[in-house]
Design a protein around this motif. Sequence first.
Motif, PDB file in Angstrom:
ATOM      1  N   LYS A   1      31.349  21.720  25.390  1.00 57.57           N
ATOM      2  CA  LYS A   1      32.426  20.792  24.994  1.00 57.57           C
ATOM      3  C   LYS A   1      33.435  20.638  26.130  1.00 57.57           C
ATOM      4  CE  LYS A   1      32.481  20.500  20.112  1.00 57.57           C
ATOM      5  NZ  LYS A   1      31.491  21.536  19.682  1.00 57.57           N
ATOM      6  N   THR A   2      33.744  21.756  26.771  1.00 54.95           N
ATOM      7  CA  THR A   2      34.679  21.728  27.906  1.00 54.95           C
ATOM      8  C   THR A   2      34.092  20.883  29.021  1.00 54.95           C
ATOM      9  OG1 THR A   2      35.244  23.987  27.322  1.00 54.95           O
ATOM     10  CG2 THR A   2      35.995  23.223  29.481  1.00 54.95           C
ATOM     11  N   LEU A   3      32.810  21.105  29.283  1.00 58.95           N
ATOM     12  CA  LEU A   3      32.138  20.370  30.355  1.00 58.95           C
ATOM     13  C   LEU A   3      32.206  18.864  30.095  1.00 58.95           C
ATOM     14  CD1 LEU A   3      30.364  20.270  32.890  1.00 58.95           C
ATOM     15  CD2 LEU A   3      28.387  20.670  31.440  1.00 58.95           C
TER      16      LEU A   3
ATOM     17  N   ARG B   1      52.295  21.834  31.040  1.00 53.50           N
ATOM     18  CA  ARG B   1      51.246  22.059  30.042  1.00 53.50           C
ATOM     19  C   ARG B   1      50.219  20.910  29.979  1.00 53.50           C
ATOM     20  NH1 ARG B   1      51.533  25.892  25.978  1.00 53.50           N
ATOM     21  NH2 ARG B   1      49.764  25.702  24.566  1.00 53.50           N
ATOM     22  N   ASP B   2      50.718  19.674  29.967  1.00 53.06           N
ATOM     23  CA  ASP B   2      49.811  18.532  29.801  1.00 53.06           C
ATOM     24  C   ASP B   2      48.948  18.255  31.025  1.00 53.06           C
ATOM     25  OD1 ASP B   2      50.895  18.292  27.361  1.00 53.06           O
ATOM     26  OD2 ASP B   2      52.191  16.577  27.844  1.00 53.06           O
ATOM     27  N   HIS B   3      49.323  18.822  32.136  1.00 51.91           N
ATOM     28  CA  HIS B   3      48.541  18.585  33.359  1.00 51.91           C
ATOM     29  C   HIS B   3      47.479  19.655  33.562  1.00 51.91           C
ATOM     30  CE1 HIS B   3      51.231  15.445  34.850  1.00 51.91           C
ATOM     31  NE2 HIS B   3      52.212  16.171  34.352  1.00 51.91           N
ATOM     32  N   ILE B   4      47.582  20.766  32.846  1.00 48.83           N
ATOM     33  CA  ILE B   4      46.646  21.880  33.063  1.00 48.83           C
ATOM     34  C   ILE B   4      45.650  21.958  31.911  1.00 48.83           C
ATOM     35  CG2 ILE B   4      46.462  24.394  33.380  1.00 48.83           C
ATOM     36  CD1 ILE B   4      49.369  24.345  34.436  1.00 48.83           C
ATOM     37  N   GLU B   5      44.365  21.797  32.226  1.00 49.63           N
ATOM     38  CA  GLU B   5      43.328  21.858  31.189  1.00 49.63           C
ATOM     39  C   GLU B   5      42.636  23.219  31.227  1.00 49.63           C
ATOM     40  OE1 GLU B   5      42.588  19.583  28.933  1.00 49.63           O
ATOM     41  OE2 GLU B   5      43.861  17.974  29.717  1.00 49.63           O
ATOM     42  N   VAL B   6      42.610  23.891  30.090  1.00 47.53           N
ATOM     43  CA  VAL B   6      41.876  25.165  29.991  1.00 47.53           C
ATOM     44  C   VAL B   6      40.646  24.927  29.111  1.00 47.53           C
ATOM     45  CG1 VAL B   6      43.862  26.688  30.359  1.00 47.53           C
ATOM     46  CG2 VAL B   6      43.336  25.905  28.047  1.00 47.53           C
ATOM     47  N   PRO B   7      39.623  25.787  29.212  1.00 43.18           N
ATOM     48  CA  PRO B   7      38.405  25.553  28.427  1.00 43.18           C
ATOM     49  C   PRO B   7      38.658  25.538  26.914  1.00 43.18           C
ATOM     50  CG  PRO B   7      38.005  27.156  30.158  1.00 43.18           C
ATOM     51  CD  PRO B   7      39.490  26.916  30.142  1.00 43.18           C
ATOM     52  N   LEU B   8      37.886  24.671  26.233  1.00 43.80           N
ATOM     53  CA  LEU B   8      37.898  24.627  24.769  1.00 43.80           C
ATOM     54  C   LEU B   8      36.862  25.609  24.233  1.00 43.80           C
ATOM     55  CD1 LEU B   8      37.524  20.742  24.500  1.00 43.80           C
ATOM     56  CD2 LEU B   8      39.645  22.047  24.308  1.00 43.80           C
ATOM     57  N   ASP B   9      35.812  25.802  25.042  1.00 40.10           N
ATOM     58  CA  ASP B   9      34.770  26.765  24.681  1.00 40.10           C
ATOM     59  C   ASP B   9      34.227  27.432  25.951  1.00 40.10           C
ATOM     60  OD1 ASP B   9      33.528  24.477  25.633  1.00 40.10           O
ATOM     61  OD2 ASP B   9      31.977  24.412  24.092  1.00 40.10           O
TER      62      ASP B   9
ATOM     63  N   ASP C   1      27.328  29.128  23.402  1.00 42.43           N
ATOM     64  CA  ASP C   1      28.705  28.663  23.566  1.00 42.43           C
ATOM     65  C   ASP C   1      29.547  29.063  22.363  1.00 42.43           C
ATOM     66  OD1 ASP C   1      27.750  27.498  25.820  1.00 42.43           O
ATOM     67  OD2 ASP C   1      28.188  25.427  25.247  1.00 42.43           O
ATOM     68  N   ARG C   2      30.765  29.519  22.618  1.00 44.80           N
ATOM     69  CA  ARG C   2      31.681  29.838  21.512  1.00 44.80           C
ATOM     70  C   ARG C   2      33.032  29.201  21.799  1.00 44.80           C
ATOM     71  NH1 ARG C   2      30.125  35.621  21.916  1.00 44.80           N
ATOM     72  NH2 ARG C   2      28.208  35.772  20.729  1.00 44.80           N
ATOM     73  N   PRO C   3      33.645  28.603  20.749  1.00 41.78           N
ATOM     74  CA  PRO C   3      34.982  28.035  20.973  1.00 41.78           C
ATOM     75  C   PRO C   3      35.976  29.140  21.336  1.00 41.78           C
ATOM     76  CG  PRO C   3      34.280  27.766  18.672  1.00 41.78           C
ATOM     77  CD  PRO C   3      33.166  28.472  19.373  1.00 41.78           C
ATOM     78  N   VAL C   4      36.964  28.826  22.158  1.00 47.24           N
ATOM     79  CA  VAL C   4      37.968  29.862  22.451  1.00 47.24           C
ATOM     80  C   VAL C   4      38.826  30.051  21.200  1.00 47.24           C
ATOM     81  CG1 VAL C   4      38.074  29.368  24.934  1.00 47.24           C
ATOM     82  CG2 VAL C   4      39.705  28.257  23.412  1.00 47.24           C
ATOM     83  N   SER C   5      39.271  31.270  20.982  1.00 45.93           N
ATOM     84  CA  SER C   5      40.103  31.534  19.805  1.00 45.93           C
ATOM     85  C   SER C   5      41.011  32.718  20.110  1.00 45.93           C
ATOM     86  CB  SER C   5      39.228  31.832  18.593  1.00 45.93           C
ATOM     87  OG  SER C   5      38.899  33.196  18.576  1.00 45.93           O
ATOM     88  N   PRO C   6      42.127  32.831  19.364  1.00 47.07           N
ATOM     89  CA  PRO C   6      43.045  33.942  19.640  1.00 47.07           C
ATOM     90  C   PRO C   6      42.406  35.315  19.384  1.00 47.07           C
ATOM     91  CG  PRO C   6      44.073  32.257  18.261  1.00 47.07           C
ATOM     92  CD  PRO C   6      42.625  31.921  18.328  1.00 47.07           C
ATOM     93  N   THR C   7      41.280  35.343  18.637  1.00 47.37           N
ATOM     94  CA  THR C   7      40.606  36.624  18.436  1.00 47.37           C
ATOM     95  C   THR C   7      39.746  36.929  19.663  1.00 47.37           C
ATOM     96  OG1 THR C   7      40.286  35.732  16.244  1.00 47.37           O
ATOM     97  CG2 THR C   7      39.373  37.931  16.639  1.00 47.37           C
ATOM     98  N   ARG C   8      40.067  38.032  20.310  1.00 49.64           N
ATOM     99  CA  ARG C   8      39.397  38.384  21.557  1.00 49.64           C
ATOM    100  C   ARG C   8      37.909  38.666  21.346  1.00 49.64           C
ATOM    101  NH1 ARG C   8      40.693  41.798  26.527  1.00 49.64           N
ATOM    102  NH2 ARG C   8      38.966  43.257  26.617  1.00 49.64           N
ATOM    103  N   ILE C   9      37.068  38.103  22.224  1.00 50.54           N
ATOM    104  CA  ILE C   9      35.627  38.394  22.181  1.00 50.54           C
ATOM    105  C   ILE C   9      35.352  39.455  23.240  1.00 50.54           C
ATOM    106  CG2 ILE C   9      33.315  37.430  22.567  1.00 50.54           C
ATOM    107  CD1 ILE C   9      34.384  34.736  21.565  1.00 50.54           C
TER     108      ILE C   9
END
Length: 353
Positions: A284-286, A246-254, A266-274
């Motif tokens: 932010k991810t960049l 988990r700590d080695h894999i970075e996924v986007p924040l937005d 840009d939209r932050p990622v969230s459990p609610t599907r867009i």
Amino acid sequence: MDINVPLDPSTHQILDDTRIKAISKTLSELDEARVVLGSHQSRPGKDDFTSLEPHANLLAQYCSQQIKFVDDVIGPHALEKINKVQQGEILVLDNLRFCAEENIDDKREKLVKTHFVRRLAPLFDLYIDDAFATAHRSQPSIAGLPELLPSAAGRLMEKELDAVSTLLEEPKRPCVYSLGGAKVEDKIPVIENILSRGKADKVLLGGVPAKLFLLARQIETKIDDGEIRDFKQFLDRAKDLTEKYRDHIEVPLDLAYEDKQGKRVDRPVSPTRIEQEALDIGTKTLEKYSKIVTGAATTVANGPLGVFERNGFGKGTRELLESMANSHGYTVIGGGHLVGRAATRMRMANPLA
Ligand code: 3PG
Ligand code: MG
């Protein structure tokens, strides 16, 4: 050879010829041979699946030999032209994947029995593989022909293997991978390999792999049907990797989307599907990814982080490449589209290069 290049999907104009230029070293050493060149362009069903004639025309700029082209692969027309190639000439066959059998990915025992291999192999003395970027495909032209012919690696293959060996043996730490693009089935085995062997400190994800690994963390984004082949198998493998590393894999924040006016938002990622397709990593991810890359001693990038060809959505890919270029570490860029992007950037910085 692998001269599968980025093309404009509607006009089929070649957008970057780095791969065509890169094979000229091997070809120049074959100037006393009768050479037949085989390659592919894209895959059946894709917008950029097309003839290799423009590639052959461009190749003439980078070789001293006379270049000929035949719009056939294993038919009588091709066989006749192959038999007539003269010493010092290069005959370019048409897109090998126009031949149905070239799209088989199977064991070598099966490949040697294909009409593709049975018709072509007897016409040659030697097989040279300079298609590093296709070497992981078990297809007739890659894994079938060298079963029947004495074979050797080309100069580009030699150079690429040197670069990759450094990465897989003792990369300078911290070592960071940035993986994006569309082909999840190619990226998952890479992530499994480098993390299980402890060869990477961080894996930064963009493109379709990011969507899969977000889903592995219960963050659902819109994934189109057919975007990920064999979806369940790859999701399970992504979940497993997330659990272990988990700590080695970075996924986007937005993530970046297109608004009604066609502008990037840009939209932050969230459990609610867009219910809209994400087209790039967010700002932010960049920022986070760029910081990681700037501090790395080794960075490997494969595949764009977003749909860079769409206006406004090349930012993530472009700016991460900038950070790689400005870092003091050893950097390796792989994959036709990303290499094309990097080559454009270098030409802009130094128009004479
Ligand atoms: C590539 O660009 O990835 C290579 O040319 C291989 O193409 P493929 O992924 O369609 O087999
Ligand atoms: Mg590839």
